[in-house]
Scaffold this motif. Structure first.
Motif, short mmCIF file in Angstrom:
data_model
loop_
_atom_site.label_atom_id
_atom_site.label_comp_id
_atom_site.label_asym_id
_atom_site.label_seq_id
_atom_site.Cartn_x
_atom_site.Cartn_y
_atom_site.Cartn_z
N ASP A 82 -5.57 -20.30 -2.84
CA ASP A 82 -5.37 -18.62 -2.90
C ASP A 82 -3.60 -19.08 -3.87
O ASP A 82 -2.94 -20.58 -3.39
CB ASP A 82 -4.49 -18.17 -2.29
CG ASP A 82 -4.51 -19.01 -1.32
OD1 ASP A 82 -3.18 -18.50 -0.34
OD2 ASP A 82 -4.45 -19.97 -1.01
N ARG A 86 -10.28 -15.72 -4.44
CA ARG A 86 -8.93 -16.86 -3.45
C ARG A 86 -8.93 -16.72 -2.30
O ARG A 86 -7.39 -16.12 -1.88
CB ARG A 86 -7.87 -17.00 -4.83
CG ARG A 86 -8.27 -17.02 -6.11
CD ARG A 86 -6.94 -17.14 -6.99
NE ARG A 86 -7.47 -17.95 -8.34
CZ ARG A 86 -7.32 -18.79 -8.43
NH1 ARG A 86 -6.86 -19.49 -7.73
NH2 ARG A 86 -7.54 -19.47 -9.83
N PHE A 110 -4.67 -13.37 -4.39
CA PHE A 110 -5.84 -13.66 -3.59
C PHE A 110 -7.37 -13.57 -4.55
O PHE A 110 -8.14 -13.57 -3.99
CB PHE A 110 -5.91 -12.81 -2.34
CG PHE A 110 -4.93 -13.29 -1.37
CD1 PHE A 110 -5.09 -14.89 -1.03
CD2 PHE A 110 -3.82 -12.07 -0.76
CE1 PHE A 110 -3.48 -14.58 0.02
CE2 PHE A 110 -3.04 -12.55 0.67
CZ PHE A 110 -2.88 -13.52 0.65
N TYR A 152 -10.21 -19.79 -11.18
CA TYR A 152 -10.79 -19.40 -10.01
C TYR A 152 -12.00 -19.58 -9.17
O TYR A 152 -13.15 -20.41 -10.57
CB TYR A 152 -10.96 -18.14 -9.52
CG TYR A 152 -12.19 -17.55 -9.66
CD1 TYR A 152 -13.28 -16.71 -9.43
CD2 TYR A 152 -11.09 -16.71 -11.30
CE1 TYR A 152 -14.37 -16.14 -10.03
CE2 TYR A 152 -12.76 -15.92 -11.88
CZ TYR A 152 -14.02 -15.61 -11.49
OH TYR A 152 -14.71 -15.32 -12.03
#
Length: 346
Positions: free
Chosen positions: A307, A300, A289, A274
């Motif tokens: 995402d 995310r 997410f 991420y």
């Protein structure tokens, strides 16, 4: 003159779901001795009653008389608790993990064109990466004893034994493996990672792992099973909670346990891809997410275009992703499973 053909655009179907490919059992806790493991006994849940004090933050304006009336009273409560006995210094967490093949086929899909495109995407990923990166991360989390959660932070020594189906058994020093960094490759984890990879690729028809994690925490020390999230229900006539306990611990027939969802969370905590990982240095569970509920954070967010849905919609409809890590993340989400159908255009 031959008629020109227009290739039909593949779109996300309205019905689309995937079964989880890492299927853990519930975990069970046992007590034993580190240097004498012949005998082990189930760790039982007990109920305790305490007379404590109220230490909650005062609300509203501070009124001395109201404060005295509320905070001088004893805080009576009952709660579940869990401890090793006076001849046990080691907690054992035991569970099984089924690695399920068949990732290339959705469990539910109402669009045959998408199903073909999706299958080709998974095959392309398998040919390019072979599930090696994901499998070694799952293996590291298993070998580290991550599923112990709070019990791991109390441990002075950790040993993890993994039985691969009815074949080999491997023993790992759980304290050796970092929880938030997967950059280092550990050669001793390769047989476990290879076995997981073969099942994910579909080269073997599923795989069963039996995991026994030993944590030396000391005589009579507390053990921390899963805690049940009890929803408070009010009786309209009587102003008391239906569930009076302040803490309810998960157990099966009285034996302390760990929810299978929590074990699954530990194994899939592999997201170091991420955007703000370099500043956070914390591995996240694979989520669409990047949501972490205990910190109320989303790593995310759809606005960042990293995402799951944004990346998956591109990859599954024949678009490519520039970053290799994005591909690993998308496949890891599919291994996690879920319902990912799109909205109807009607």
């Amino acid at each position: 003159m031959a008629k020109s053909t227009v290739e039909k655009k593949v779109t996300i179907p309205t019905v689309l779901s995937f079964d989880r490919k890492l299927s853990p059992s519930a975990g069970y806790f046992y007590g034993t001795k580190w240097f004498d493991r012949i005998n082990k006994d189930p760790i039982m849940i007990t109920e305790i009653a305490t007379r404590g004090v109220d230490s909650t933050r005062p609300k509203g304006a501070l009124n001395s008389s109201a404060f005295d009336a509320n905070y001088k009273k004893p805080n009576l409560q009952t709660a579940d608790a869990c401890f090793l006995t006076d001849d046990q210094d080691t907690v054992i967490l035991t569970f099984t993990l089924k690695v399920v093949s068949g990732l290339a086929t959705p469990s539910n899909c109402n669009d045959s064109d998408f199903a073909i495109s999706y299958s080709q995407m998974v095959e392309k990923y398998s040919e390019e990466f072979g599930f090696k990166e994901l499998a070694r991360r799952y293996a590291q989390n298993i070998a580290s004893g991550r599923a112990l959660f709070r019990n791991r932070t109390l441990a002075e020594k950790i040993e993890v034994k993994v039985q691969i189906s009815d074949r080999e058994q491997f023993t790992f020093d759980g304290s050796k493996y970092p929880l938030h960094d997967f950059s280092q490759h550990f050669e001793e984890l390769k047989p476990l990672a290879d076995a997981i990879e073969l099942a994910l690729k579909g080269d073997v028809n599923n795989l069963l792992l039996t995991v026994d994690t030993y944590a030396y925490i000391g005589l009579q020390q507390p053990v921390y099973p899963s805690q049940e999230m009890m929803q408070k229900k009010k009786n309209d006539n009587v102003k008391t909670d239906v569930y009076p306990k302040t803490k309810v611990l998960y157990s099966v027939n009285g034996v302390a346990g760990l929810h299978y969802q929590k074990i699954g969370n530990a194994i899939r905590t592999i997201d170091t891809w991420y955007p703000d990982y370099e500043s956070k240095k914390i591995a996240l569970p694979i989520e669409v997410f990047g949501t972490v509920t205990h910190t109320s954070s989303v790593h995310r967010h759809p606005s960042t275009k990293c995402d799951f849905y944004t990346l998956f919609d591109k990859l599954a409809t024949s678009e490519d992703l520039k970053n290799e890590s994005d591909k690993h993340y998308v496949i890891a989400c599919l291994i996690r499973g879920g319902v990912f159908g799109g909205k109807s255009e009607d």
